[in-house]
Write a protein that holds these residues in place. Structure first.
Motif, PDB file in Angstrom:
ATOM      1  N   THR A   1       1.157  -1.143   0.143  1.00  0.00           N
ATOM      2  CA  THR A   1       0.046   0.005   0.112  1.00  0.00           C
ATOM      3  C   THR A   1       0.676   1.551  -0.083  1.00  0.00           C
ATOM      4  O   THR A   1       0.822   1.998  -0.565  1.00  0.00           O
ATOM      5  CB  THR A   1      -0.694  -0.193   1.279  1.00  0.00           C
ATOM      6  OG1 THR A   1      -1.775  -1.095   1.376  1.00  0.00           O
ATOM      7  CG2 THR A   1      -1.678   1.454   1.550  1.00  0.00           C
ATOM      8  N   ASP A   2       1.633   1.073   0.298  1.00  0.00           N
ATOM      9  CA  ASP A   2       2.569   2.423   0.433  1.00  0.00           C
ATOM     10  C   ASP A   2       3.753   2.651  -0.542  1.00  0.00           C
ATOM     11  O   ASP A   2       3.546   4.119  -1.274  1.00  0.00           O
ATOM     12  CB  ASP A   2       3.905   2.216   1.507  1.00  0.00           C
ATOM     13  CG  ASP A   2       2.930   2.121   3.350  1.00  0.00           C
ATOM     14  OD1 ASP A   2       1.926   2.736   3.531  1.00  0.00           O
ATOM     15  OD2 ASP A   2       3.446   1.469   3.971  1.00  0.00           O
ATOM     16  N   ALA A   3       3.731   1.785  -1.241  1.00  0.00           N
ATOM     17  CA  ALA A   3       4.609   1.917  -2.612  1.00  0.00           C
ATOM     18  C   ALA A   3       3.644   2.586  -3.417  1.00  0.00           C
ATOM     19  O   ALA A   3       4.265   3.663  -4.444  1.00  0.00           O
ATOM     20  CB  ALA A   3       4.738   0.893  -2.909  1.00  0.00           C
ATOM     21  N   ALA A   4       2.321   2.568  -2.972  1.00  0.00           N
ATOM     22  CA  ALA A   4       1.225   3.609  -4.097  1.00  0.00           C
ATOM     23  C   ALA A   4       1.580   3.403  -5.272  1.00  0.00           C
ATOM     24  O   ALA A   4       1.200   4.648  -6.294  1.00  0.00           O
ATOM     25  CB  ALA A   4       1.727   4.975  -3.993  1.00  0.00           C
ATOM     26  N   ILE A   5       1.138   2.520  -5.945  1.00  0.00           N
ATOM     27  CA  ILE A   5       1.407   2.059  -7.416  1.00  0.00           C
ATOM     28  C   ILE A   5      -0.512   1.411  -7.843  1.00  0.00           C
ATOM     29  O   ILE A   5      -0.798   0.581  -7.367  1.00  0.00           O
ATOM     30  CB  ILE A   5       1.647   0.064  -7.745  1.00  0.00           C
ATOM     31  CG1 ILE A   5       2.912   0.502  -7.397  1.00  0.00           C
ATOM     32  CG2 ILE A   5       1.650  -0.255  -8.856  1.00  0.00           C
ATOM     33  CD1 ILE A   5       3.896  -0.287  -7.247  1.00  0.00           C
ATOM     34  N   PRO A   6      -0.674   3.150  -9.083  1.00  0.00           N
ATOM     35  CA  PRO A   6      -2.125   2.656  -9.053  1.00  0.00           C
ATOM     36  C   PRO A   6      -2.881   1.494 -10.296  1.00  0.00           C
ATOM     37  O   PRO A   6      -4.046   1.550  -9.310  1.00  0.00           O
ATOM     38  CB  PRO A   6      -1.598   4.055 -10.347  1.00  0.00           C
ATOM     39  CG  PRO A   6      -0.233   4.888 -10.600  1.00  0.00           C
ATOM     40  CD  PRO A   6       0.245   3.718  -9.710  1.00  0.00           C
ATOM     41  N   ALA A   7      -1.691   0.383 -10.355  1.00  0.00           N
ATOM     42  CA  ALA A   7      -2.193  -0.546 -11.481  1.00  0.00           C
ATOM     43  C   ALA A   7      -2.875  -1.406  -9.886  1.00  0.00           C
ATOM     44  O   ALA A   7      -3.738  -2.550 -10.917  1.00  0.00           O
ATOM     45  CB  ALA A   7      -1.037  -1.010 -11.911  1.00  0.00           C
ATOM     46  N   ILE A   8      -2.672  -1.195  -9.215  1.00  0.00           N
ATOM     47  CA  ILE A   8      -2.609  -2.302  -7.887  1.00  0.00           C
ATOM     48  C   ILE A   8      -4.007  -1.779  -6.860  1.00  0.00           C
ATOM     49  O   ILE A   8      -4.652  -1.282  -7.072  1.00  0.00           O
ATOM     50  CB  ILE A   8      -1.411  -2.191  -6.962  1.00  0.00           C
ATOM     51  CG1 ILE A   8      -0.450  -3.281  -7.727  1.00  0.00           C
ATOM     52  CG2 ILE A   8      -2.203  -3.387  -5.840  1.00  0.00           C
ATOM     53  CD1 ILE A   8       0.278  -3.437  -6.582  1.00  0.00           C
TER      54      ILE A   8
END
Length: 110
Positions: A8-15
């Motif tokens: 969640t902290d990586a903040a990747i919009p595709a996930i």
């Protein structure tokens, strides 16, 4: 929970969704729920530590269509965001067991 927080902290919009194995097993017991999950997402990423458990949990609907096999991701690495981005940006080729293989290659600009 710690792995889920790191992703969640990586903040990747595709996930779009992060689901644990235990919750996944209880949520999609019905065959229709498995097919609905398969239809609503284009790519499935899975921690490589739980990948051997997924065929039993997800059922044969996931593994009949080889184009949507869960992609293994190493979530124990320090740079989880880079690992996830690499898995999302990659192209996967699943070879059939038959004597012929067809590969289409092209660029977006073509």
């Amino acid at each position: 929970p710690a792995v889920k927080q790191r992703v969640t902290d990586a903040a990747i919009p595709a996930i779009v969704r992060i689901t644990g194995v235990s919750k996944l097993g209880t949520r999609i017991k019905a065959f229709e729920a498995r097919r609905a999950l398969l239809a609503e997402h284009d790519l499935f990423l899975a921690d490589d530590r739980v990948l051997p458990l997924l065929p039993r949990i997800l059922g044969k609907a996931f593994f009949e269509r080889r184009s949507k096999l869960p992609v293994p991701v190493d979530l124990t690495k320090k740079e989880v965001g880079a690992e996830l981005e690499a898995a999302i940006a990659a192209t996967y080729l699943h070879l059939s067991t038959g004597p012929c293989t067809v590969v289409r290659i092209g660029r977006l600009a073509q």
